[in-house]
Motif scaffolding. Structure first.
Motif, PDB file in Angstrom:
ATOM      1  N   TYR A 190      39.995  36.791  23.669  1.00 43.05           N
ATOM      2  CA  TYR A 190      41.132  36.071  24.226  1.00 43.05           C
ATOM      3  C   TYR A 190      42.208  35.854  23.158  1.00 43.05           C
ATOM      4  CZ  TYR A 190      38.083  34.889  28.169  1.00 43.05           C
ATOM      5  OH  TYR A 190      37.241  34.949  29.262  1.00 43.05           O
ATOM      6  N   ASP A 191      43.462  36.025  23.576  1.00 45.48           N
ATOM      7  CA  ASP A 191      44.563  35.811  22.630  1.00 45.48           C
ATOM      8  C   ASP A 191      44.556  34.382  22.088  1.00 45.48           C
ATOM      9  OD1 ASP A 191      45.413  38.408  22.973  1.00 45.48           O
ATOM     10  OD2 ASP A 191      46.975  37.907  24.432  1.00 45.48           O
ATOM     11  N   SER A 194      42.076  33.977  19.186  1.00 45.04           N
ATOM     12  CA  SER A 194      42.575  34.537  17.931  1.00 45.04           C
ATOM     13  C   SER A 194      43.685  33.672  17.350  1.00 45.04           C
ATOM     14  CB  SER A 194      43.097  35.961  18.155  1.00 45.04           C
ATOM     15  OG  SER A 194      42.073  36.827  18.578  1.00 45.04           O
ATOM     16  N   GLU A 195      44.549  33.165  18.220  1.00 47.02           N
ATOM     17  CA  GLU A 195      45.676  32.358  17.756  1.00 47.02           C
ATOM     18  C   GLU A 195      45.189  31.041  17.144  1.00 47.02           C
ATOM     19  OE1 GLU A 195      48.528  31.841  20.876  1.00 47.02           O
ATOM     20  OE2 GLU A 195      48.592  33.990  21.310  1.00 47.02           O
TER      21      GLU A 195
END
Length: 268
Positions: A190-191, A194-195
């Motif tokens: 999932y973005d 990572s963010e």
């Protein structure tokens, strides 16, 4: 990471490092994989501590901070649905009741109390068995009070930091991103996971610990990364035990099954 470089740095320091490890899947306790191998290498590089104080995501309390004062902490298999081999694992390290009671005194303002009923949950022994496989170093756990907000746990780390001068290894075990309701097994990440992992690393490098302990600063990413904060709090206590003279190193920054961050960090 070059563990030889870490070993050289450890040997040049008069204080024990502080360590946080992402423990992830309980199977890491028995599998030969990149995480277990890195923990074994880290254990070979670390100086031998006089004792180990573990802050694990899996000992949650309400309204008090408990310290394990048992002479021989039991090995707790606090999971379900895994192979028999995992339940057969034991980590028969001795406790350190004397030091544990000193920690209770140090944390008087945090309402710390002694407890002899817990032991070592898998957040502890699944990594300790690789770091110190002989199980011959005294070890005891500190619970996380889920009724308190983030800064409380940062302050606990600051209070405990003085133990580093006495050869005590402060070890945190949890995960920088941990949302069990959003696992995925298709290899994707999932973005938002990572963010948040990258945001945490950036703030840690900047030594902006206040932001790491501020829900408003962390924003909506934090709520996605941690629907419950149990796996985040040990990282705050470890970060709180660092100081401006420490050098920061990261271990694995992989993200598993969609959002479980295996990132670890060391201040030394």
């Amino acid at each position: 990471m070059r563990f030889q470089d870490l070993k050289d740095r450890f040997q040049a320091s008069e204080r024990m490092p502080v360590v946080f490890l992402g423990h992830g899947n309980p199977m890491n306790a028995i599998e030969d994989n990149q995480y277990s191998r890195s923990w074994r290498e880290l254990g070979s590089a670390l100086p031998r501590p006089q004792a180990i104080l573990v802050v694990s995501a899996h000992w949650m309390t309400q309204g008090s901070t408990l310290v394990d004062i048992s002479q021989a902490p039991r090995t707790i298999h606090d999971f379900g649905g895994f192979p028999r081999e995992l339940y057969q694992q034991q980590y028969p390290a001795p406790g350190d009741p004397k030091l544990a009671r000193e920690v209770i005194s140090l944390l008087e303002s945090h309402h710390a109390e002694g407890d002899d009923s817990w032991g070592l949950d898998h957040g502890s022994w699944s990594v300790l068995k690789w770091l110190y496989p002989d199980a011959d170093i005294p070890v005891f756990q500190l619970s996380i009070d889920m009724s308190k907000d983030l800064d409380w746990h940062l302050q606990i780390g600051r209070t405990l930091s003085q133990l580093r001068d006495r050869g005590v290894l402060i070890l945190g075990s949890g995960n920088i991103v941990h949302n069990l309701g959003a696992l995925r097994f298709d290899g994707g990440i999932y973005d938002w996971a990572s963010e948040f992992d990258a945001r945490f690393a950036q703030l840690l490098e900047e030594r902006n610990l206040a932001a790491l302990a501020s829900r408003s600063e962390l924003g909506s990413l934090f709520r996605q990364a941690h629907p419950t904060v149990d796996h985040y709090l040990p990282a705050l206590s470890v970060a709180g035990a660092s100081n401006q003279k420490d050098t920061l190193s990261f271990t694995s920054s992989n993200i598993e099954i969609g959002n479980i961050s295996m990132r670890g960090f060391i201040f030394s």
